[in-house]
Design a protein around this motif. Structure first.
Motif, PDB file in Angstrom:
ATOM      1  N   VAL A  81     -35.500  -2.856 -18.156  1.00 33.04           N
ATOM      2  CA  VAL A  81     -36.801  -2.447 -17.633  1.00 33.04           C
ATOM      3  C   VAL A  81     -36.576  -1.543 -16.433  1.00 33.04           C
ATOM      4  O   VAL A  81     -35.764  -1.860 -15.554  1.00 33.04           O
ATOM      5  N   ALA A  82     -37.273  -0.419 -16.388  1.00 30.12           N
ATOM      6  CA  ALA A  82     -37.122   0.515 -15.271  1.00 30.12           C
ATOM      7  C   ALA A  82     -38.480   1.057 -14.852  1.00 30.12           C
ATOM      8  O   ALA A  82     -39.381   1.231 -15.680  1.00 30.12           O
ATOM      9  N   LEU A  83     -38.610   1.351 -13.558  1.00 28.68           N
ATOM     10  CA  LEU A  83     -39.820   1.948 -13.007  1.00 28.68           C
ATOM     11  C   LEU A  83     -39.429   3.116 -12.118  1.00 28.68           C
ATOM     12  O   LEU A  83     -38.438   3.048 -11.381  1.00 28.68           O
ATOM     13  N   SER A  84     -40.201   4.187 -12.189  1.00 28.26           N
ATOM     14  CA  SER A  84     -40.001   5.322 -11.293  1.00 28.26           C
ATOM     15  C   SER A  84     -41.347   5.965 -11.007  1.00 28.26           C
ATOM     16  O   SER A  84     -42.233   5.976 -11.872  1.00 28.26           O
ATOM     17  N   TYR A  85     -41.489   6.511  -9.814  1.00 26.97           N
ATOM     18  CA  TYR A  85     -42.775   7.096  -9.424  1.00 26.97           C
ATOM     19  C   TYR A  85     -42.782   8.597  -9.705  1.00 26.97           C
ATOM     20  O   TYR A  85     -41.834   9.318  -9.376  1.00 26.97           O
ATOM     21  N   ASN A  86     -43.867   9.075 -10.341  1.00 21.87           N
ATOM     22  CA  ASN A  86     -44.052  10.491 -10.630  1.00 21.87           C
ATOM     23  C   ASN A  86     -45.099  11.040  -9.658  1.00 21.87           C
ATOM     24  O   ASN A  86     -46.287  10.745  -9.785  1.00 21.87           O
ATOM     25  N   SER A  87     -44.640  11.825  -8.693  1.00 22.95           N
ATOM     26  CA  SER A  87     -45.551  12.321  -7.654  1.00 22.95           C
ATOM     27  C   SER A  87     -46.524  13.356  -8.187  1.00 22.95           C
ATOM     28  O   SER A  87     -47.590  13.580  -7.604  1.00 22.95           O
ATOM     29  N   TYR A  88     -46.186  14.007  -9.309  1.00 21.76           N
ATOM     30  CA  TYR A  88     -47.080  15.026  -9.876  1.00 21.76           C
ATOM     31  C   TYR A  88     -48.309  14.393 -10.526  1.00 21.76           C
ATOM     32  O   TYR A  88     -49.421  14.901 -10.412  1.00 21.76           O
ATOM     33  N   THR A  89     -48.094  13.299 -11.223  1.00 21.97           N
ATOM     34  CA  THR A  89     -49.213  12.628 -11.904  1.00 21.97           C
ATOM     35  C   THR A  89     -49.762  11.463 -11.096  1.00 21.97           C
ATOM     36  O   THR A  89     -50.773  10.873 -11.479  1.00 21.97           O
ATOM     37  N   HIS A  90     -49.088  11.140  -9.985  1.00 20.03           N
ATOM     38  CA  HIS A  90     -49.456  10.003  -9.143  1.00 20.03           C
ATOM     39  C   HIS A  90     -49.532   8.734  -9.980  1.00 20.03           C
ATOM     40  O   HIS A  90     -50.497   7.979  -9.955  1.00 20.03           O
ATOM     41  N   GLN A  91     -48.469   8.523 -10.756  1.00 18.91           N
ATOM     42  CA  GLN A  91     -48.378   7.344 -11.598  1.00 18.91           C
ATOM     43  C   GLN A  91     -46.976   6.748 -11.494  1.00 18.91           C
ATOM     44  O   GLN A  91     -45.997   7.463 -11.230  1.00 18.91           O
ATOM     45  N   THR A  92     -46.885   5.457 -11.710  1.00 22.76           N
ATOM     46  CA  THR A  92     -45.588   4.794 -11.822  1.00 22.76           C
ATOM     47  C   THR A  92     -45.212   4.743 -13.292  1.00 22.76           C
ATOM     48  O   THR A  92     -45.945   4.177 -14.104  1.00 22.76           O
ATOM     49  N   GLN A  93     -44.104   5.394 -13.635  1.00 17.65           N
ATOM     50  CA  GLN A  93     -43.641   5.402 -15.019  1.00 17.65           C
ATOM     51  C   GLN A  93     -42.895   4.100 -15.314  1.00 17.65           C
ATOM     52  O   GLN A  93     -42.075   3.647 -14.510  1.00 17.65           O
ATOM     53  N   VAL A  94     -43.194   3.520 -16.464  1.00 15.62           N
ATOM     54  CA  VAL A  94     -42.596   2.245 -16.862  1.00 15.62           C
ATOM     55  C   VAL A  94     -41.827   2.443 -18.164  1.00 15.62           C
ATOM     56  O   VAL A  94     -42.347   3.035 -19.116  1.00 15.62           O
ATOM     57  N   TYR A  95     -40.596   1.934 -18.202  1.00 17.87           N
ATOM     58  CA  TYR A  95     -39.745   2.060 -19.379  1.00 17.87           C
ATOM     59  C   TYR A  95     -39.196   0.675 -19.736  1.00 17.87           C
ATOM     60  O   TYR A  95     -38.704  -0.050 -18.871  1.00 17.87           O
ATOM     61  N   VAL A  96     -39.276   0.335 -21.015  1.00 21.17           N
ATOM     62  CA  VAL A  96     -38.677  -0.903 -21.517  1.00 21.17           C
ATOM     63  C   VAL A  96     -37.859  -0.524 -22.745  1.00 21.17           C
ATOM     64  O   VAL A  96     -38.391   0.054 -23.700  1.00 21.17           O
ATOM     65  N   GLY A  97     -36.558  -0.819 -22.717  1.00 13.10           N
ATOM     66  CA  GLY A  97     -35.687  -0.416 -23.818  1.00 13.10           C
ATOM     67  C   GLY A  97     -34.795  -1.533 -24.298  1.00 13.10           C
ATOM     68  O   GLY A  97     -34.539  -2.506 -23.584  1.00 13.10           O
ATOM     69  N   SER A  98     -34.332  -1.392 -25.535  1.00 16.01           N
ATOM     70  CA  SER A  98     -33.380  -2.349 -26.106  1.00 16.01           C
ATOM     71  C   SER A  98     -32.374  -1.597 -26.982  1.00 16.01           C
ATOM     72  O   SER A  98     -32.761  -0.754 -27.780  1.00 16.01           O
ATOM     73  N   PRO A  99     -31.073  -1.905 -26.860  1.00 16.83           N
ATOM     74  CA  PRO A  99     -30.492  -2.834 -25.887  1.00 16.83           C
ATOM     75  C   PRO A  99     -30.500  -2.286 -24.453  1.00 16.83           C
ATOM     76  O   PRO A  99     -30.451  -3.044 -23.501  1.00 16.83           O
ATOM     77  N   LEU A 100     -30.568  -0.955 -24.319  1.00 17.88           N
ATOM     78  CA  LEU A 100     -30.678  -0.314 -23.018  1.00 17.88           C
ATOM     79  C   LEU A 100     -31.644   0.858 -23.117  1.00 17.88           C
ATOM     80  O   LEU A 100     -31.901   1.374 -24.205  1.00 17.88           O
ATOM     81  N   ILE A 101     -32.165   1.292 -21.994  1.00 19.31           N
ATOM     82  CA  ILE A 101     -33.000   2.485 -21.964  1.00 19.31           C
ATOM     83  C   ILE A 101     -32.115   3.704 -22.176  1.00 19.31           C
ATOM     84  O   ILE A 101     -31.110   3.887 -21.476  1.00 19.31           O
ATOM     85  N   THR A 102     -32.463   4.552 -23.121  1.00 24.93           N
ATOM     86  CA  THR A 102     -31.648   5.737 -23.443  1.00 24.93           C
ATOM     87  C   THR A 102     -32.396   7.028 -23.219  1.00 24.93           C
ATOM     88  O   THR A 102     -31.991   8.070 -23.728  1.00 24.93           O
ATOM     89  N   VAL A 103     -33.507   6.978 -22.464  1.00 22.91           N
ATOM     90  CA  VAL A 103     -34.237   8.182 -22.095  1.00 22.91           C
ATOM     91  C   VAL A 103     -34.121   8.360 -20.586  1.00 22.91           C
ATOM     92  O   VAL A 103     -33.821   7.404 -19.849  1.00 22.91           O
ATOM     93  N   THR A 104     -34.335   9.584 -20.115  1.00 20.02           N
ATOM     94  CA  THR A 104     -34.237   9.865 -18.687  1.00 20.02           C
ATOM     95  C   THR A 104     -35.422   9.278 -17.939  1.00 20.02           C
ATOM     96  O   THR A 104     -36.563   9.400 -18.369  1.00 20.02           O
ATOM     97  N   TYR A 105     -35.137   8.640 -16.807  1.00 16.99           N
ATOM     98  CA  TYR A 105     -36.224   8.088 -15.976  1.00 16.99           C
ATOM     99  C   TYR A 105     -35.936   8.302 -14.502  1.00 16.99           C
ATOM    100  O   TYR A 105     -34.852   8.703 -14.132  1.00 16.99           O
TER     101      TYR A 105
END
Length: 233
Positions: A209-233
């Motif tokens: 599980v990963a979280l990162s803040y996007n200042s352009y959209t003013h949103q917190t991006q949430v990622y949940v992956g299995s077995p690991l997250i394989t996209v850029t965050y």
């Protein structure tokens, strides 16, 4: 469901989908729902090392699986000193599906399916069903699934930690291998509800599980992956 052009002809595969959901999709969506994020998209990447008896003719193999995936896109052939590769890509209503068949100089042949969807989790179970059905005869399936979403605004560090803990707790996984920086937060764990796992820093993991803040959209991006997250965050 609208825009799911690949669903034609897979009604008989429901039992495969039920098995797939039990293994990965259901616990992963359960973890995502626990974050409280709004779904915004997903990606699936499945690959197998093809059994030698099924890998003798690269072009025929690519043509067969392309037909089963309903791609019907132009084939791109690439040859290098250490590989031969045939790929096809098709995008419909923003949904991109890619097929890669590649033979290395070692003689090993790999079959890769990749799909990315930019609007919610529409067709997630159906994609899982179709990919598994087509790949199963060729070898042992290796899979990565990434679910993506967002939460309005910027969360406090305490709230970010609570979101990650809620997701992992929902599938019985405890935090391991954590990274906590100003830019993002990421933790992995091993859930008893997911049968496969990978290694991260010497520990078995099957959900991240990963979280990162996007200042352009003013949103917190949430990622949940299995077995690991394989996209850029």
């Amino acid at each position: 469901m609208r825009n799911i052009w690949w669903l034609a002809g897979i009604g008989a595969l429901i039992w495969v989908g039920a098995q797939a959901r039990a293994e990965v999709v259901h616990p992963l969506t359960t973890a995502f729902q626990a974050t409280g994020a709004r779904p915004s998209g997903y990606s699936i990447n499945d690959w197998v090392r093809v059994k030698p008896a099924r890998a003798s003719n690269l072009a025929l193999l690519a043509d067969k699986v392309s037909h089963e995936l309903h791609l019907a896109g132009p084939a791109v052939v690439q040859n290098g000193a250490s590989y031969q590769k045939i790929s096809e890509t098709r995008t419909v209503a923003g949904i991109t599906t890619r097929l890669i068949v590649e033979r290395l100089s070692s003689g090993d042949t790999y079959l890769v399916f990749d799909r990315s969807v930019p609007h919610g989790f529409e067709g997630l179970n159906e994609s899982q069903t179709l990919f598994r059905h087509v790949l199963t005869p060729y070898g042992r399936i290796h899979q990565d699934i990434n679910l993506e979403g967002n939460i309005a605004g910027r969360l406090s560090r305490k709230k970010e930690t609570a979101v990650v803990q809620a997701a992992l707790h929902a599938v019985g996984a405890q935090q391991t291998n954590g990274i906590n920086t100003i830019g993002y937060m990421s933790y992995a764990g091993k859930s008893p509800f997911i049968s496969t796992s990978d290694q991260l820093d010497g520990q078995p993991v099957n959900v991240q599980v990963a979280l990162s803040y996007n200042s352009y959209t003013h949103q917190t991006q949430v990622y949940v992956g299995s077995p690991l997250i394989t996209v850029t965050y």
